[in-house]
Every structure is written in C-alpha cells, then in structure tokens.
Design a protein around this motif. Structure first.
Motif, PDB file in Angstrom:
ATOM      1  N   GLU A 215       0.833  -1.212   0.000  1.00  0.00           N
ATOM      2  CA  GLU A 215       0.000   0.000   0.000  1.00  0.00           C
ATOM      3  C   GLU A 215       0.864   1.258   0.000  1.00  0.00           C
ATOM      4  O   GLU A 215       0.576   2.210  -0.725  1.00  0.00           O
ATOM      5  CB  GLU A 215      -0.907  -0.027   1.227  1.00  0.00           C
ATOM      6  CG  GLU A 215      -1.672   1.243   1.456  1.00  0.00           C
ATOM      7  CD  GLU A 215      -2.361   1.256   2.809  1.00  0.00           C
ATOM      8  OE1 GLU A 215      -2.903   2.311   3.164  1.00  0.00           O
ATOM      9  OE2 GLU A 215      -2.358   0.243   3.510  1.00  0.00           O
ATOM     10  N   HIS A 216       1.924   1.232   0.785  1.00  0.00           N
ATOM     11  CA  HIS A 216       2.817   2.389   0.874  1.00  0.00           C
ATOM     12  C   HIS A 216       3.456   2.685  -0.480  1.00  0.00           C
ATOM     13  O   HIS A 216       3.477   3.829  -0.936  1.00  0.00           O
ATOM     14  CB  HIS A 216       3.898   2.110   1.923  1.00  0.00           C
ATOM     15  CG  HIS A 216       4.958   3.149   1.996  1.00  0.00           C
ATOM     16  ND1 HIS A 216       4.801   4.306   2.723  1.00  0.00           N
ATOM     17  CD2 HIS A 216       6.180   3.223   1.435  1.00  0.00           C
ATOM     18  CE1 HIS A 216       5.893   5.041   2.598  1.00  0.00           C
ATOM     19  NE2 HIS A 216       6.750   4.403   1.817  1.00  0.00           N
TER      20      HIS A 216
ATOM     21  N   THR B 196       0.897   3.970  -3.054  1.00  0.00           N
ATOM     22  CA  THR B 196       0.520   5.344  -2.747  1.00  0.00           C
ATOM     23  C   THR B 196       1.605   6.313  -3.201  1.00  0.00           C
ATOM     24  O   THR B 196       1.316   7.352  -3.797  1.00  0.00           O
ATOM     25  CB  THR B 196       0.285   5.504  -1.229  1.00  0.00           C
ATOM     26  OG1 THR B 196      -0.707   4.574  -0.822  1.00  0.00           O
ATOM     27  CG2 THR B 196      -0.148   6.898  -0.888  1.00  0.00           C
ATOM     28  N   PHE B 197       2.836   5.957  -2.942  1.00  0.00           N
ATOM     29  CA  PHE B 197       3.935   6.832  -3.351  1.00  0.00           C
ATOM     30  C   PHE B 197       4.146   6.836  -4.864  1.00  0.00           C
ATOM     31  O   PHE B 197       4.718   7.766  -5.407  1.00  0.00           O
ATOM     32  CB  PHE B 197       5.223   6.437  -2.631  1.00  0.00           C
ATOM     33  CG  PHE B 197       5.481   7.259  -1.404  1.00  0.00           C
ATOM     34  CD1 PHE B 197       6.322   8.346  -1.455  1.00  0.00           C
ATOM     35  CD2 PHE B 197       4.863   6.969  -0.212  1.00  0.00           C
ATOM     36  CE1 PHE B 197       6.564   9.119  -0.330  1.00  0.00           C
ATOM     37  CE2 PHE B 197       5.086   7.729   0.917  1.00  0.00           C
ATOM     38  CZ  PHE B 197       5.936   8.806   0.858  1.00  0.00           C
TER      39      PHE B 197
ATOM     40  N   LEU C  38       1.873   7.173  -7.029  1.00  0.00           N
ATOM     41  CA  LEU C  38       0.899   8.054  -7.672  1.00  0.00           C
ATOM     42  C   LEU C  38       1.539   9.343  -8.177  1.00  0.00           C
ATOM     43  O   LEU C  38       1.224   9.802  -9.272  1.00  0.00           O
ATOM     44  CB  LEU C  38      -0.244   8.373  -6.712  1.00  0.00           C
ATOM     45  CG  LEU C  38      -1.243   7.253  -6.502  1.00  0.00           C
ATOM     46  CD1 LEU C  38      -2.272   7.660  -5.463  1.00  0.00           C
ATOM     47  CD2 LEU C  38      -1.911   6.883  -7.801  1.00  0.00           C
TER      48      LEU C  38
END
Length: 117
Positions: free
Chosen positions: A2-3, A6-7, A9
């Motif tokens: 997830e991290h 997210t980064f 994006l």
C-alpha cells in the motif's frame, strides 16, 4: 504494498503527461525531462525514508523490534558459518542446493542454445 502504490501516484500523475508530450514532440531531449528526472530522484529518497519510518512503526506495533534476540535456532537448518570480512562476526549462510542446480541447468541450456545459433 500500500505504501509503495501510494507513493507511485506522484510520478505516475506527473510522468504520464510528460511521456505523452515527449512522444508527441518526438524529442527525448525536451527541456522539462531533466527537471522531471531530478524530481524523480528526490521522490525516490523521500519514498525510501518514509518507508523506513513506516517499517519501524509496523515492527513496533507488532512487537517485532527485538525478535532476533529471542528467536530459537532451527535444528533442521542446513547452513554453514561464514566469517564476515568487515567485523569478523559469524553469519549463517544457508545452503540451498535446489536453487544452485536450477541455476546451473538454466545456464547450461542458455549456453547450449546460444552455441546452436
């Protein structure tokens, strides 16, 4: 995961229009490409540092900060001790013969295949 997603994006949102512009202009030396490259390098540093922070907070929440001190050695582990060149400490080096044979077989096939051509 997830991290990381997210980064990702930020470079995806900024990089997609830049790539489209480069393809439309058919010029890979466009003036905005170096700025994007620099921003991507800065992004990589920030992503890595934020991941280190996230990793430590997860380890703390799960109670895994000092698990290596209390972990029992497995009796069925086939490993050899390897002395570190840096500080002289003994480290386990696991022996995995299946991976070694698989790598040998793949290398042999590639060499023979290249020799045929």
């Amino acid at each position: 995961m997830e991290h990381y997603l997210t980064f990702l994006l930020m470079p995806a949102v900024v990089g997609a229009p830049i790539q489209i512009a480069v393809l439309i202009l058919d010029d890979y030396s466009a003036p905005f490409v170096p700025f994007f490259s620099f921003a991507l390098a800065v992004w990589a540093v920030f992503m890595l540092e934020f991941w280190k922070r996230r990793e430590k907070s997860i380890a703390l929440a799960w109670g895994m900060t000092d698990f290596e001190d209390t972990e029992q050695e497995r009796a069925d582990l086939r490993a050899e001790f390897d002395v570190s060149y840096i500080d002289g400490s003994k480290n386990f080096q696991k022996i995995d013969t299946t991976k070694q044979w698989r790598a040998f077989a793949i290398s042999f096939i590639v060499v023979v295949w290249n020799d045929i051509d």
